[in-house]
Each structure stands twice: as structure tokens, then as C-alpha cells.
Design a protein around this motif. Structure first.
Motif, PDB file in Angstrom:
ATOM      1  N   CYS A  76       0.811  -1.443   0.014  1.00  0.00           N
ATOM      2  CA  CYS A  76      -0.152   0.081   0.057  1.00  0.00           C
ATOM      3  C   CYS A  76       0.719   1.204  -0.007  1.00  0.00           C
ATOM      4  O   CYS A  76       1.902   1.055   0.229  1.00  0.00           O
ATOM      5  CB  CYS A  76      -0.816  -0.051   1.064  1.00  0.00           C
ATOM      6  N   GLU A  98      -7.857  -5.619   4.965  1.00  0.00           N
ATOM      7  CA  GLU A  98      -7.075  -4.454   5.713  1.00  0.00           C
ATOM      8  C   GLU A  98      -7.662  -3.069   5.029  1.00  0.00           C
ATOM      9  O   GLU A  98      -8.196  -1.989   5.600  1.00  0.00           O
ATOM     10  CB  GLU A  98      -5.962  -4.431   6.119  1.00  0.00           C
ATOM     11  N   HIS A 119       1.668  -4.802   5.935  1.00  0.00           N
ATOM     12  CA  HIS A 119       0.599  -5.031   7.035  1.00  0.00           C
ATOM     13  C   HIS A 119      -0.644  -5.441   6.513  1.00  0.00           C
ATOM     14  O   HIS A 119      -1.495  -5.674   7.131  1.00  0.00           O
ATOM     15  CB  HIS A 119       0.441  -3.560   7.779  1.00  0.00           C
ATOM     16  N   GLU A 120      -0.770  -5.754   5.165  1.00  0.00           N
ATOM     17  CA  GLU A 120      -1.941  -6.060   4.485  1.00  0.00           C
ATOM     18  C   GLU A 120      -1.630  -7.714   4.241  1.00  0.00           C
ATOM     19  O   GLU A 120      -1.275  -7.933   3.258  1.00  0.00           O
ATOM     20  CB  GLU A 120      -2.115  -5.332   3.239  1.00  0.00           C
TER      21      GLU A 120
HETATM   22 ZN   LIG Z   1      -2.057  -0.328   4.008  1.00  0.00          ZN
END
Ligand SMILES: [Zn+2]
Ligand SMILES: [Zn+2]
Length: 320
Positions: free
Chosen positions: A37, A139, A59-60
Motif C-alpha cells: 500500500c 485491511e 501490514h496487508e
Molecule cells: Zn495499507
């Protein structure tokens, strides 16, 4: 096991390290998919505020349970990457998404760009039959869902989404699912066309919207959004930038407008998105524009930063 660490801006290196050790209340997870991202891209480029190096990004995540007291081995899951203190005022008000001591996995602490991770059970959400692609999209979709939850949309409401990056696209998608009449403001012609073709929205044409949502994080765009609110309207800022925002108080007052920020997402938002996938309301493939495998990881940021690439969402498959 192998991990990829961002040692300094522009430098992503592969390392061989020991497997992480699980303790009670935590699960050992094998990382299957990682969505990339804006935060990862900015962190790699060195323009993410308050970011320190070295840092493992990511983090995804879609993960597979390897060893756990709570979940079954082999089960797929996703994680809520917003680690919270559980004791501050926000946490006690059941708003851990804006915890005073928040530690976002892959931002403030080392994240998921590694073959195995250990995560506390309370941040692990079972996949409920979702694919690894779908779980890695939960997420960013939850971020969009949270912005819309803040807005308390009503069916038939006129909504303007500013910015058609991944969060903007997901906000448009979910606002439409919630029955809103959605228009989009996006200066990039290719991105605008993607919205028109794939999400069935039109370019902003109205003078006033009952809800305006910023997903640009751009100061000029954010300041222009105030005038786009109808009287009685709401303005939700999902995007974030570094400057002070200014706006006309009389214009704001005469509208009796409401201004809100939207930070991260809550468990409710994650469940909402997982259920939409289960019900077949979201097609993951539509949004995954670029795919990478394990061996391609070191070069990934160079590749997706090329403007000609028109990246919507880049997805790394670390393990199948
Ligand atoms: Zn993200
Ligand atoms: Zn807290």
C-alpha cells in the motif's frame, strides 16, 4: 527463514534469520500474501513521516496458522495490524483504532515481509473461507469501511469521493454497496476511467454533496472539499497530510457542517468486509493490477513506482 528489510530509504535487502518463537497467547503464522500500500511505498521512498529504519514493511496480510492455542493449523486468516495498549482512554472507549499508544505492524514495529511471523491471538481473524488474495485486501477495505461508518451513510445519499487510489476506490465500492449515489473527483485520467469502467461511478458534477470523503491526503484537495458539502453535510478525512488545514468559518457555519477524521479501522469493519467477500459482493481480481512472487520482492518498489505501471494494488504471493 527469509525476510526482507528496508534498511534505509531505497534499500530493501533479503536476510536469512532464525524462525520466530511462539509464546502462549500468540500464534506462529506463515505469510501467504502481502498487499503493498501507499504507506509501504512512502516508507520505502523515505517520505513517510515519523518512520524509522531499519524496518520490515507489510501490514496487508493473508496468513496460514502454523502453531496456535486458539486456531487450527492450516487455517487461513488475516490480521488486524493495529496493536493497541488496551488501557488508554481511546481503548477503554472501544476505539483501539486510535489508541494513544498504537503500534501499527509494519509501520511502528516490524511487519509481515517475512516467511513467518508471531502475532498475538487477539489480532488474528479467521479467514472464513476467503482466499489468500481476498484476505490480503481486507485491511485496506476495512479502512474505507471505517470512513463510511464514521459518515453514517444513508441509502440514496449523494456522496463525493475525492481521490481514486486504492482507498478511494474501495470507498466508492463500499459506498455503492451501501446504496449511496457516488461521484468521484480524480485528476488522473486513467484512474478516473478505471472508476467509470469498473465501479460504475461518474465524474464529480454536482455542486453539493451530503457527504464528502477525502481519500487523497492532498492539502489542496482537502481544502477544496469544504465547499463541496451541502448544507447539513459531513466531511470525512481518511487521507492524511502534514500541514494545517484552513477553511472559511462562515461557510462552514452556515452549512452547520460536520468534520471528521477516520483513522485505521475496527474489528467491526474487518468483519463487515469479510462478510462482503463471503457474500460475493467484492471481486478481488478487479483490484489486483500487479502480482509478484518471492523472488521478485527486492525489485518490487522500483517496478511499481514507474508511473507507466498504473498500479492499483500490487500483491506479493510469498507462499502458496
Ligand atoms: Zn495499507
Ligand atoms: Zn490504547
Amino acid at each position: 527463514m527469509q525476510q526482507w528489510i528496508c534498511n534505509e530509504p531505497g534499500v530493501l535487502v533479503s536476510q536469512q534469520v532464525e524462525m520466530p518463537q511462539r509464546t502462549p497467547g500468540f500464534s506462529l503464522l506463515r505469510v501467504r500474501n502481502i498487499g503493498i500500500c501507499g504507506t509501504d511505498i512512502h516508507a520505502f521512498a523515505g517520505n513517510q513521516p515519523y518512520f524509522s529504519y531499519p524496518r520490515i514493511l507489510g501490514h496487508e496480510l493473508a496468513v496460514e496458522i502454523v502453531e496456535s492455542d486458539t486456531f487450527s493449523p492450516g487455517e487461513l486468516a488475516t490480521i488486524i495490524p493495529y496493536f493497541n495498549c488496551a488501557t488508554c482512554g481511546a481503548c477503554l472507549m472501544e476505539r483501539p483504532n486510535c489508541c494513544e499508544n498504537i503500534q501499527v505492524f509494519g509501520v511502528h514495529t516490524d511487519g509481515g515481509m517475512r516467511e513467518y511471523i508471531v502475532v498475538e491471538d487477539r489480532y488474528i481473524l479467521p479467514g472464513n473461507g476467503l482466499s489468500a488474495d481476498e484476505l490480503a485486501l481486507v485491511e485496506p477495505l476495512a479502512i474505507a469501511a471505517h470512513g463510511l461508518r464514521r459518515a453514517e451513510l444513508k441509502a440514496g445519499e449523494k456522496v463525493l469521493v475525492m481521490g481514486a487510489g486504492p482507498i478511494g476506490l474501495f470507498t466508492i465500492l463500499l459506498a455503492k454497496i451501501q446504496g449511496a449515489l457516488v461521484e468521484v473527483a480524480e485528476p488522473n485520467k486513467a484512474r478516473l476511467q478505471f472508476c467509470v469502467d469498473n465501479l460504475g461511478v461518474s465524474e464529480a458534477s454536482s455542486a453539493a454533496y451530503s457527504t464528502v470523503i477525502d481519500a487523497t491526503g492532498n492539502l489542496n484537495a482537502i481544502e477544496s472539499g469544504f465547499a463541496k458539502m451541502a448544507h447539513g453535510g459531513k466531511y470525512v478525512l481518511i487521507g492524511l497530510q502534514k500541514q494545517a488545514i484552513s477553511f472559511s468559518h462562515p461557510e462552514f457555519h452556515k452549512r452547520e457542517a460536520t468534520l471528521m477524521s477516520s483513522r485505521n479501522a475496527t474489528l467491526e469493519d474487518f468483519h463487515y468486509v469479510i462478510n462482503l467477500f463471503r457474500d460475493g459482493k467484492i471481486q478481488a481480481d478487479k483490484f489486483i493490477s500487479h502480482r509478484f512472487t518471492k523472488n521478485q520482492v527486492p525489485g518490487i518498489f522500483a517496478k511499481i513506482n514507474e508511473p507507466t505501471q498504473q498500479v492499483i494494488k500490487a500483491m506479493i504471493t510469498l507462499a502458496e
